[in-house]
Write a protein that holds these residues in place. Structure first.
Motif, PDB file in Angstrom:
ATOM      1  N   VAL A 100      12.943  19.094 -16.447  1.00 36.68           N
ATOM      2  CA  VAL A 100      11.733  20.142 -16.441  1.00 36.68           C
ATOM      3  C   VAL A 100      12.042  21.337 -15.730  1.00 36.68           C
ATOM      4  N   ALA A 101      12.902  22.513 -16.938  1.00 42.39           N
ATOM      5  CA  ALA A 101      12.755  23.356 -16.130  1.00 42.39           C
ATOM      6  C   ALA A 101      12.237  24.672 -16.075  1.00 42.39           C
ATOM      7  N   SER A 102      12.170  25.575 -15.601  1.00 45.33           N
ATOM      8  CA  SER A 102      11.180  26.161 -15.409  1.00 45.33           C
ATOM      9  C   SER A 102      11.945  28.177 -14.764  1.00 45.33           C
ATOM     10  N   SER A 103      10.045  28.766 -15.043  1.00 43.23           N
ATOM     11  CA  SER A 103      10.344  29.574 -15.078  1.00 43.23           C
ATOM     12  C   SER A 103       9.150  30.882 -14.175  1.00 43.23           C
ATOM     13  N   SER A 123      10.976  36.442 -13.627  1.00 38.78           N
ATOM     14  CA  SER A 123      12.153  36.421 -14.127  1.00 38.78           C
ATOM     15  C   SER A 123      12.787  34.681 -12.744  1.00 38.78           C
ATOM     16  N   LEU A 124      12.329  34.802 -11.565  1.00 41.75           N
ATOM     17  CA  LEU A 124      12.725  33.978 -11.456  1.00 41.75           C
ATOM     18  C   LEU A 124      13.287  32.361 -12.496  1.00 41.75           C
ATOM     19  N   THR A 125      14.118  31.507 -12.265  1.00 48.10           N
ATOM     20  CA  THR A 125      13.990  30.304 -13.125  1.00 48.10           C
ATOM     21  C   THR A 125      15.476  29.557 -12.288  1.00 48.10           C
ATOM     22  N   ALA A 126      14.428  28.546 -12.400  1.00 47.39           N
ATOM     23  CA  ALA A 126      15.392  26.980 -12.042  1.00 47.39           C
ATOM     24  C   ALA A 126      15.384  26.105 -13.454  1.00 47.39           C
ATOM     25  N   PRO A 127      16.118  25.627 -13.066  1.00 51.07           N
ATOM     26  CA  PRO A 127      17.624  24.735 -14.390  1.00 51.07           C
ATOM     27  C   PRO A 127      16.576  23.167 -13.962  1.00 51.07           C
ATOM     28  N   ALA A 128      16.608  22.838 -14.958  1.00 45.76           N
ATOM     29  CA  ALA A 128      15.908  21.042 -16.157  1.00 45.76           C
ATOM     30  C   ALA A 128      16.348  20.271 -14.305  1.00 45.76           C
ATOM     31  N   ALA A 129      15.276  19.982 -13.748  1.00 41.47           N
ATOM     32  CA  ALA A 129      15.369  18.427 -13.094  1.00 41.47           C
ATOM     33  C   ALA A 129      14.657  17.601 -13.500  1.00 41.47           C
ATOM     34  N   GLY A 161       2.254  36.362  -2.191  1.00 39.63           N
ATOM     35  CA  GLY A 161       0.612  35.785  -3.279  1.00 39.63           C
ATOM     36  C   GLY A 161       0.775  35.518  -4.130  1.00 39.63           C
ATOM     37  N   PRO A 162       0.124  35.551  -5.359  1.00 39.40           N
ATOM     38  CA  PRO A 162      -0.162  34.576  -6.376  1.00 39.40           C
ATOM     39  C   PRO A 162       1.220  33.822  -6.802  1.00 39.40           C
ATOM     40  N   VAL A 163       0.845  32.993  -7.614  1.00 39.88           N
ATOM     41  CA  VAL A 163       2.256  32.674  -8.560  1.00 39.88           C
ATOM     42  C   VAL A 163       1.425  32.283  -9.404  1.00 39.88           C
ATOM     43  N   SER A 164       2.541  32.206 -10.674  1.00 36.07           N
ATOM     44  CA  SER A 164       2.480  31.950 -11.853  1.00 36.07           C
ATOM     45  C   SER A 164       3.963  31.472 -12.549  1.00 36.07           C
ATOM     46  N   LEU A 165       3.628  30.619 -13.127  1.00 34.35           N
ATOM     47  CA  LEU A 165       5.132  28.937 -13.639  1.00 34.35           C
ATOM     48  C   LEU A 165       4.929  28.469 -14.583  1.00 34.35           C
ATOM     49  N   ARG A 166       5.757  29.248 -15.527  1.00 35.65           N
ATOM     50  CA  ARG A 166       5.904  28.199 -16.637  1.00 35.65           C
ATOM     51  C   ARG A 166       7.471  27.508 -16.789  1.00 35.65           C
ATOM     52  N   LEU A 167       5.923  25.980 -17.514  1.00 37.16           N
ATOM     53  CA  LEU A 167       6.806  24.665 -17.587  1.00 37.16           C
ATOM     54  C   LEU A 167       8.017  24.532 -18.471  1.00 37.16           C
ATOM     55  N   LEU A 168       9.031  24.392 -19.145  1.00 40.92           N
ATOM     56  CA  LEU A 168       9.872  24.378 -20.050  1.00 40.92           C
ATOM     57  C   LEU A 168      10.120  22.869 -20.222  1.00 40.92           C
ATOM     58  N   PRO A 169       9.521  21.758 -20.816  1.00 36.91           N
ATOM     59  CA  PRO A 169      10.243  20.324 -20.499  1.00 36.91           C
ATOM     60  C   PRO A 169      11.537  19.833 -21.524  1.00 36.91           C
ATOM     61  N   GLU A 170      12.054  19.290 -21.482  1.00 33.64           N
ATOM     62  CA  GLU A 170      12.996  19.203 -22.031  1.00 33.64           C
ATOM     63  C   GLU A 170      12.751  16.870 -22.393  1.00 33.64           C
ATOM     64  N   THR A 171      12.785  16.782 -23.590  1.00 32.21           N
ATOM     65  CA  THR A 171      12.473  14.735 -23.898  1.00 32.21           C
ATOM     66  C   THR A 171      13.714  14.470 -24.006  1.00 32.21           C
ATOM     67  N   ALA A 172      13.666  12.854 -24.040  1.00 31.93           N
ATOM     68  CA  ALA A 172      14.900  12.253 -23.284  1.00 31.93           C
ATOM     69  C   ALA A 172      16.463  12.737 -24.043  1.00 31.93           C
ATOM     70  N   ASP A 173      16.098  12.862 -25.904  1.00 29.28           N
ATOM     71  CA  ASP A 173      17.125  13.505 -26.896  1.00 29.28           C
ATOM     72  C   ASP A 173      17.231  14.852 -26.596  1.00 29.28           C
ATOM     73  N   GLY A 174      16.840  15.293 -25.170  1.00 27.10           N
ATOM     74  CA  GLY A 174      17.782  16.789 -24.667  1.00 27.10           C
ATOM     75  C   GLY A 174      17.254  17.700 -25.822  1.00 27.10           C
ATOM     76  N   SER A 175      16.028  17.814 -26.571  1.00 25.18           N
ATOM     77  CA  SER A 175      15.608  19.204 -27.663  1.00 25.18           C
ATOM     78  C   SER A 175      14.520  19.259 -26.601  1.00 25.18           C
ATOM     79  N   GLU A 176      14.225  20.490 -26.581  1.00 26.99           N
ATOM     80  CA  GLU A 176      12.868  20.765 -26.332  1.00 26.99           C
ATOM     81  C   GLU A 176      11.600  21.893 -26.336  1.00 26.99           C
TER      82      GLU A 176
END
Length: 500
Positions: A100-103, A123-129, A161-176
């Motif tokens: 999962v990556a996220s912003s 726009s704080l971003t995290a690479p896929a973990a 203060g409050p946080v809004s987290l958007r998760l960007l999942p990736e499947t086993a074949d690398g697609s989102e």
């Protein structure tokens, strides 16, 4: 959670601190105070699919040691680590997600004396973990944050203060599979969310003429001078063009168009505010009887954008519940299409040209997943009701008066399907196809001449192909959803989009 206790983590914070110091030196007239590192660990209550879960959020970064009146205070780029414990994400992620990556957007509360303001750390971003074997997840976000300028002396405090987290999942074949709705988080009660205190000194600007002096107020009451806290826009307002319709679309979600969950336990339903934006969809409509097609929403002319509310509702049921896995995201909108021109051979020999007006009802777009592998099915559907009106008809170049109300006798459903992974979500867009049955025509003719049967014989019937391609969604001001929306190429052509 030990936060930034390891040597590599400490080194990373030191780099962030140095970056913050360089940023402070580059702002020109801003503060040149030395930077100091901070690390604060907090517990947040986050609204996930199966309910509220406790999440650990650690904030590391740097702040100036001191500030000056009228000079920007620039925090360094923060490192915001989000640790989601095992079990919390159950029912939130689609099936077969491996990483999962996220912003992330955090609202920093800024206060001085009796004044306060909110600084959006967007726009704080995290690479896929990778997901842990126990289902836990750790995400590390970085990015630039806005500066803060004050016009009075006194300590300035920055609090999480409050946080809004958007998760960007990736499947086993690398697609989102699809971007998920934002997860809203608030600091748990009973903890100190203070990140840093920056003392500000320097000469204050004079109060406006006629304003009470410090310590003096109206009716003899003490009153603080009118001083402000200015937060730099993030992102700059100039990067948020007003390109979408100002008002949200009318209508809503039509359930009859959407694949229902298999019988079993009812899915958990989340009704969300949704993201108001717009996108372009262009395509081709074929009339089977005529063996010809016309361009719909011509990208080479002046195409109309779809007015959308994306991610308005989600439905989730985990694989372990009766009925099995079910995940769905619903959106709705208005699809206004410009009048199209068409030329064809009626009955195989007679050249006919006409203009076609599309009258469309509310648009429903839904994407999701039913079941688990090996029986997993991904779906994407965009559907609405449509009527056609034909006018400006010419037969062999000679005008044919069909009257002002030559149209299909009733609205008919247009149901388009996208194929995974070509169409992932309404946020990304992609190709969609479907067939429609055009009803008989009515109201055709003038001067007592009835042309209904002529148009019904030429146009009405089943298996008329519609192929569309939707471009990416534009949401002004939203991270990762760029504006203005690009205009996609017609189906069958290069998918490289263009801007209108």
């Amino acid at each position: 959670m030990t936060g930034f206790s390891t040597r590599s983590q400490a080194a990373r914070v030191a780099v962030v601190g140095a970056t913050g110091l360089v940023a402070a030196l580059l702002v020109g007239p801003g503060s040149t105070a030395q930077a100091r590192d901070i690390h604060v660990g907090l517990t947040y209550d986050c609204a996930f699919a199966q309910g509220t879960g406790a999440v650990r959020i650690a904030v590391g970064g740097s702040f100036p040691d001191t500030g000056a009146v009228g000079r920007p205070m620039q925090p360094g780029e923060p490192v915001v680590r989000v640790t989601i414990p095992p079990g919390v994400l159950e029912g939130t992620l689609p099936a077969d997600v491996r990483s999962v990556a996220s912003s992330l957007t955090m609202t920093a509360q800024v206060r001085q004396n009796t004044r306060s303001a909110e600084a959006s750390w967007a726009s704080l971003t995290a690479p896929a973990a990778a997901l842990g074997e126990d289902g836990g997840l750790e995400l590390e976000h970085t990015g630039k944050v806005p500066s803060v300028t004050v016009t009075a002396q006194g300590d300035v405090t920055f609090s999480a203060g409050p946080v809004s987290l958007r998760l960007l999942p990736e499947t086993a074949d690398g697609s989102e599979p699809m971007p998920l709705p934002a997860v809203d988080c608030t600091p748990a009660a009973g903890q100190d969310a203070l990140l840093a205190t920056v003392p500000v000194a320097g000469e204050e600007p004079p109060a406006p003429s006629g304003a009470p002096s410090p310590g003096e107020g109206q009716d003899g009451a003490d009153r603080e001078p009118d001083r402000d806290i200015a937060v730099a826009p993030s992102p700059p307002e100039s990067e948020q063009p007003d390109v979408c319709p100002p008002d949200r679309p009318s209508g809503g979600i039509e359930e009859s168009f959407i694949p229902p969950p298999p019988p079993g336990e009812p899915p958990f339903v989340s009704n969300l505010p949704g993201q108001h934006g717009c996108a372009y969809a262009v395509g081709l409509a074929n009339v089977r009887k005529l063996g010809s097609a016309m361009i719909v929403n011509d990208p080479a002319a002046q195409p109309e954008a779809i007015n959308l509310v994306a991610v308005k509702r989600t439905l989730r049921r985990s694989a372990s519940r009766p009925g099995g896995y079910y995940f769905r995201i619903d959106s709705y909108g208005e699809i206004a299409l410009p009048v199209a021109s068409s030329t064809f051979l009626a009955f195989g020999f007679q050249p006919v040209s006409a203009r076609v007006e599309f009258v469309n009802g509310p648009l429903t777009i839904s994407t999701g997943t039913i079941g688990s592998k090996p029986n997993q099915v991904n779906f994407a559907v965009a559907a609405f009701y449509q009527s056609l009106r034909v006018h400006d008809v010419k037969v062999n170049g000679i005008p044919l008066d069909v009257g002002p109300d030559c149209r299909t006798a009733r609205p008919y459903p247009v149901v388009l399907h996208g194929k995974f992974p070509e169409y992932v979500s309404v946020l990304v867009g992609g190709p969609m196809r479907g067939t429609v049955t055009i009803p008989e025509f009515t109201g055709c003719g003038s001067g007592g001449e009835d042309l209904d049967q002529l148009f019904s014989a030429s146009l009405s019937g089943p298996d008329n192909l519609i192929a569309m391609r939707q471009g990416p969604l534009c949401v002004p001001g939203a991270p990762g959803l760029k504006c203005p929306p690009p205009v996609p190429a017609l189906p069958g052509q290069s998918p490289t989009p263009s801007t209108p």
